[in-house]
Design a protein around this motif. Sequence first.
Motif, PDB file in Angstrom:
ATOM      1  N   ALA A 184     -49.445  57.644 -14.154  1.00 43.98           N
ATOM      2  CA  ALA A 184     -49.529  58.758 -14.725  1.00 43.98           C
ATOM      3  C   ALA A 184     -48.319  59.327 -15.751  1.00 43.98           C
ATOM      4  N   SER A 185     -46.603  58.530 -14.762  1.00 44.58           N
ATOM      5  CA  SER A 185     -46.098  59.495 -16.183  1.00 44.58           C
ATOM      6  C   SER A 185     -46.336  58.008 -16.802  1.00 44.58           C
ATOM      7  N   LEU A 186     -46.352  56.625 -17.538  1.00 45.02           N
ATOM      8  CA  LEU A 186     -46.259  56.765 -19.473  1.00 45.02           C
ATOM      9  C   LEU A 186     -47.739  57.371 -19.814  1.00 45.02           C
ATOM     10  N   ASP A 187     -48.886  57.381 -18.745  1.00 50.14           N
ATOM     11  CA  ASP A 187     -50.086  58.472 -19.699  1.00 50.14           C
ATOM     12  C   ASP A 187     -49.335  60.052 -20.477  1.00 50.14           C
ATOM     13  N   ALA A 188     -48.558  60.251 -19.249  1.00 53.54           N
ATOM     14  CA  ALA A 188     -48.323  61.960 -19.366  1.00 53.54           C
ATOM     15  C   ALA A 188     -47.290  61.873 -21.034  1.00 53.54           C
ATOM     16  N   ALA A 189     -45.746  60.907 -20.880  1.00 56.47           N
ATOM     17  CA  ALA A 189     -45.389  60.411 -21.728  1.00 56.47           C
ATOM     18  C   ALA A 189     -46.073  60.301 -23.163  1.00 56.47           C
ATOM     19  N   TRP A 190     -46.566  59.148 -22.986  1.00 58.41           N
ATOM     20  CA  TRP A 190     -47.629  59.152 -24.215  1.00 58.41           C
ATOM     21  C   TRP A 190     -48.528  60.048 -24.768  1.00 58.41           C
ATOM     22  N   ALA A 191     -48.829  61.049 -23.993  1.00 55.77           N
ATOM     23  CA  ALA A 191     -49.694  62.399 -24.122  1.00 55.77           C
ATOM     24  C   ALA A 191     -49.072  63.466 -25.135  1.00 55.77           C
ATOM     25  N   ALA A 192     -47.884  63.939 -24.425  1.00 59.73           N
ATOM     26  CA  ALA A 192     -46.429  64.949 -24.933  1.00 59.73           C
ATOM     27  C   ALA A 192     -46.195  64.086 -26.230  1.00 59.73           C
ATOM     28  N   ALA A 193     -46.203  62.801 -26.523  1.00 55.43           N
ATOM     29  CA  ALA A 193     -45.529  62.877 -28.027  1.00 55.43           C
ATOM     30  C   ALA A 193     -46.602  62.582 -29.303  1.00 55.43           C
ATOM     31  N   ASP A 194     -48.251  62.332 -28.319  1.00 58.85           N
ATOM     32  CA  ASP A 194     -49.051  62.450 -29.380  1.00 58.85           C
ATOM     33  C   ASP A 194     -49.656  64.071 -29.345  1.00 58.85           C
TER      34      ASP A 194
END
Length: 114
Positions: free
Chosen positions: A27-37
Amino acid sequence: MPSSASRHDHFPRHDAARRAAIRAAVASLDAAWAAADSAPDGLLTAIVAQANAAPDAVIAALRPWLGDRRWLATRIDSALALLRTDPFARPPLRAFGGGEGSGGDAAPGGLVLA
């Protein structure tokens, strides 16, 4: 019955803490990627802004990602780091395709990286 054990036989079914840690890391990695995108200078933001643009304008807007694959290498490296932490983690890479194509052949598939 298979003669050797599968890695799937060792899934931490009864280790709630480990499964929770896996879910939290994913979930943390997914959130980081979503924020960057979705950041103002992110790939998803650039794609959405070009929804009705001509093809040349779309290519021009996406050139930073098409011409510099470091963002992709970084994303793959972080997915691999997650798997090194726990091989049962499922990096937030969305699979698509891979079903049957015409003639009964497997259709090509892939991963959505952004």
